[in-house]
Design a protein around this motif. Structure first.
Motif, PDB file in Angstrom:
ATOM      1  N   LEU A 130      -1.173   0.240  -4.428  1.00  0.00           N
ATOM      2  CA  LEU A 130      -1.759  -0.722  -5.367  1.00  0.00           C
ATOM      3  C   LEU A 130      -0.891  -1.960  -5.542  1.00  0.00           C
ATOM      4  O   LEU A 130      -1.405  -3.055  -5.768  1.00  0.00           O
ATOM      5  CB  LEU A 130      -1.996  -0.040  -6.727  1.00  0.00           C
ATOM      6  N   SER A 131       0.421  -1.782  -5.428  1.00  0.00           N
ATOM      7  CA  SER A 131       1.331  -2.916  -5.597  1.00  0.00           C
ATOM      8  C   SER A 131       1.969  -3.369  -4.285  1.00  0.00           C
ATOM      9  O   SER A 131       2.846  -4.222  -4.291  1.00  0.00           O
ATOM     10  CB  SER A 131       2.442  -2.540  -6.596  1.00  0.00           C
ATOM     11  N   CYS A 132       1.518  -2.794  -3.172  1.00  0.00           N
ATOM     12  CA  CYS A 132       2.112  -3.125  -1.874  1.00  0.00           C
ATOM     13  C   CYS A 132       1.686  -4.523  -1.429  1.00  0.00           C
ATOM     14  O   CYS A 132       0.498  -4.860  -1.473  1.00  0.00           O
ATOM     15  CB  CYS A 132       1.689  -2.099  -0.825  1.00  0.00           C
ATOM     16  N   PRO A 133       2.619  -5.350  -0.966  1.00  0.00           N
ATOM     17  CA  PRO A 133       2.286  -6.720  -0.577  1.00  0.00           C
ATOM     18  C   PRO A 133       1.436  -6.831   0.689  1.00  0.00           C
ATOM     19  O   PRO A 133       0.872  -7.890   0.947  1.00  0.00           O
ATOM     20  CB  PRO A 133       3.656  -7.376  -0.378  1.00  0.00           C
ATOM     21  N   ILE A 134       1.309  -5.747   1.460  1.00  0.00           N
ATOM     22  CA  ILE A 134       0.481  -5.830   2.670  1.00  0.00           C
ATOM     23  C   ILE A 134      -0.747  -4.921   2.566  1.00  0.00           C
ATOM     24  O   ILE A 134      -1.369  -4.581   3.577  1.00  0.00           O
ATOM     25  CB  ILE A 134       1.292  -5.483   3.941  1.00  0.00           C
ATOM     26  N   ARG A 135      -1.127  -4.546   1.348  1.00  0.00           N
ATOM     27  CA  ARG A 135      -2.233  -3.604   1.157  1.00  0.00           C
ATOM     28  C   ARG A 135      -3.550  -4.116   1.752  1.00  0.00           C
ATOM     29  O   ARG A 135      -4.401  -3.322   2.148  1.00  0.00           O
ATOM     30  CB  ARG A 135      -2.423  -3.273  -0.318  1.00  0.00           C
ATOM     31  N   GLU A 136      -3.722  -5.440   1.823  1.00  0.00           N
ATOM     32  CA  GLU A 136      -4.990  -6.001   2.313  1.00  0.00           C
ATOM     33  C   GLU A 136      -5.201  -5.737   3.796  1.00  0.00           C
ATOM     34  O   GLU A 136      -6.344  -5.763   4.270  1.00  0.00           O
ATOM     35  CB  GLU A 136      -5.023  -7.513   2.049  1.00  0.00           C
ATOM     36  N   VAL A 137      -4.122  -5.500   4.544  1.00  0.00           N
ATOM     37  CA  VAL A 137      -4.263  -5.318   5.993  1.00  0.00           C
ATOM     38  C   VAL A 137      -3.813  -3.927   6.439  1.00  0.00           C
ATOM     39  O   VAL A 137      -3.810  -3.616   7.630  1.00  0.00           O
ATOM     40  CB  VAL A 137      -3.456  -6.382   6.764  1.00  0.00           C
ATOM     41  N   CYS A 138      -3.435  -3.082   5.489  1.00  0.00           N
ATOM     42  CA  CYS A 138      -2.884  -1.768   5.810  1.00  0.00           C
ATOM     43  C   CYS A 138      -3.926  -0.684   5.539  1.00  0.00           C
ATOM     44  O   CYS A 138      -4.595  -0.698   4.503  1.00  0.00           O
ATOM     45  CB  CYS A 138      -1.635  -1.526   4.952  1.00  0.00           C
ATOM     46  N   ASP A 139      -4.058   0.262   6.460  1.00  0.00           N
ATOM     47  CA  ASP A 139      -5.036   1.334   6.319  1.00  0.00           C
ATOM     48  C   ASP A 139      -4.363   2.693   6.528  1.00  0.00           C
ATOM     49  O   ASP A 139      -4.218   3.136   7.667  1.00  0.00           O
ATOM     50  CB  ASP A 139      -6.166   1.160   7.318  1.00  0.00           C
ATOM     51  N   PRO A 140      -3.958   3.353   5.450  1.00  0.00           N
ATOM     52  CA  PRO A 140      -3.299   4.659   5.579  1.00  0.00           C
ATOM     53  C   PRO A 140      -4.290   5.827   5.620  1.00  0.00           C
ATOM     54  O   PRO A 140      -3.865   6.972   5.539  1.00  0.00           O
ATOM     55  CB  PRO A 140      -2.449   4.730   4.301  1.00  0.00           C
ATOM     56  N   SER A 141      -5.579   5.539   5.750  1.00  0.00           N
ATOM     57  CA  SER A 141      -6.593   6.579   5.592  1.00  0.00           C
ATOM     58  C   SER A 141      -6.440   7.700   6.621  1.00  0.00           C
ATOM     59  O   SER A 141      -6.660   8.864   6.306  1.00  0.00           O
ATOM     60  CB  SER A 141      -7.995   5.983   5.707  1.00  0.00           C
TER      61      SER A 141
END
Length: 289
Positions: A274-285
């Motif tokens: 939620l607070s990660c700066p690269i969350r928009e491009v990261c997919d840990p699914s």
């Protein structure tokens, strides 16, 4: 997508901090002013940069506290018999005091032959090659062929020694994380983190050091689909980063790996996302499915 990724990674790069550096083996290089000392300190620090980071830093502290104010001077004046006594109680996971002394002797032998580790590496390096694959292979072969009898008592490395663990080779498929990390420290332009000491090796030839964090985050970002942290994965991730910065593909390594080392990203606790700066491009699914 590519432009957004580059912008986010550039922002991540800009946000690197002294807190991150203090939590990294590279911090030991920054204790010294002279490049000759930084080069030796980096070689030692990178060699032991495996396992729990707190234990790594603690054990490196024990090494450098015994080496005095100048790692270069210590190595130049190294007497293996005395060093074996000095580091008799040393242990870092499966490497012991003998392995450490052999590592210090390797530094001395490289200096005796080429005046520095950097110049010794250059004797193995092909400046026209795509990357450091062949250079690193030859470098590790040459070091393992050195005469370590002053430490081990015989010209061959004993079967019960883990000294060879310091020098894996791309030829065996190893990701060579610690050696690639050392090269990053030495080769990349000085930016407050990396040191830029070796001017004759191009940053464009570097291969990213694949630790557990880069292995995981590289998959999250779509840089590789491989699951095994090997040389092929390292080159795949590097190739993806070259699309963002062909002249300096491992520029983002420090900031990406410290998402895990210092910021707690483990691919499982998604509240961190939620607070990660690269969350928009990261997919840990895939990892959490």
């Amino acid at each position: 997508m590519q432009m957004q990724l580059k912008q986010l990674l550039e922002s991540l790069y800009a946000d690197r901090s002294t807190v991150h550096l203090a939590n990294d083996p590279l911090s030991f290089c920054h204790r010294y002013i002279l490049p000759a000392d930084q080069e030796i300190a980096g070689f030692i620090a990178a060699a032991f940069a495996y396992g729990n980071v707190k234990i790594i830093l603690r054990n490196l502290e024990s090494i450098f506290s015994k080496m005095g104010h100048s790692p270069r001077k210590f190595v130049e004046e190294l007497e293996p018999a005395a060093a074996l006594q000095l580091f008799a109680g040393f242990k870092h996971r499966f490497n012991d005091g003998r392995d450490l002394c052999a590592l210090l002797l390797a530094c001395q032998l490289m200096i005796d032959e080429a005046d520095s580790i950097g110049e010794y590496f250059l004797s193995c390096h092909d400046a026209a090659a795509e990357d450091i694959t062949e250079s690193l292979t030859l470098f590790t072969e040459n070091i393992q062929a050195m005469d370590f009898s002053p430490v081990f008592g015989s010209s061959t490395i004993p079967a019960d020694s883990y000294f060879r663990f310091f020098f894996p080779s791309p030829a065996s498929g190893s990701a060579c994380k610690r050696l690639c990390m050392y090269l990053r420290w030495m080769v990349r332009p000085a930016d407050g983190i990396d040191l830029g000491l070796w001017k004759k090796v191009s940053p464009a030839q570097l291969v990213i050091p694949v630790d557990a964090h880069i292995q995981r985050i590289g998959r999250f970002l779509g840089f590789t689909s491989r699951k095994q942290a090997d040389w092929r994965m390292a080159r795949e991730i590097t190739a993806a980063l070259k699309k963002l910065d062909p002249d300096d593909p491992v520029k983002y390594d420090f900031s990406l790996c410290h998402l895990g080392i210092s910021e707690g990203c483990n691919g499982k606790n998604l509240t961190k996302c939620l607070s990660c700066p690269i969350r928009e491009v990261c997919d840990p699914s895939e990892e959490t499915a």
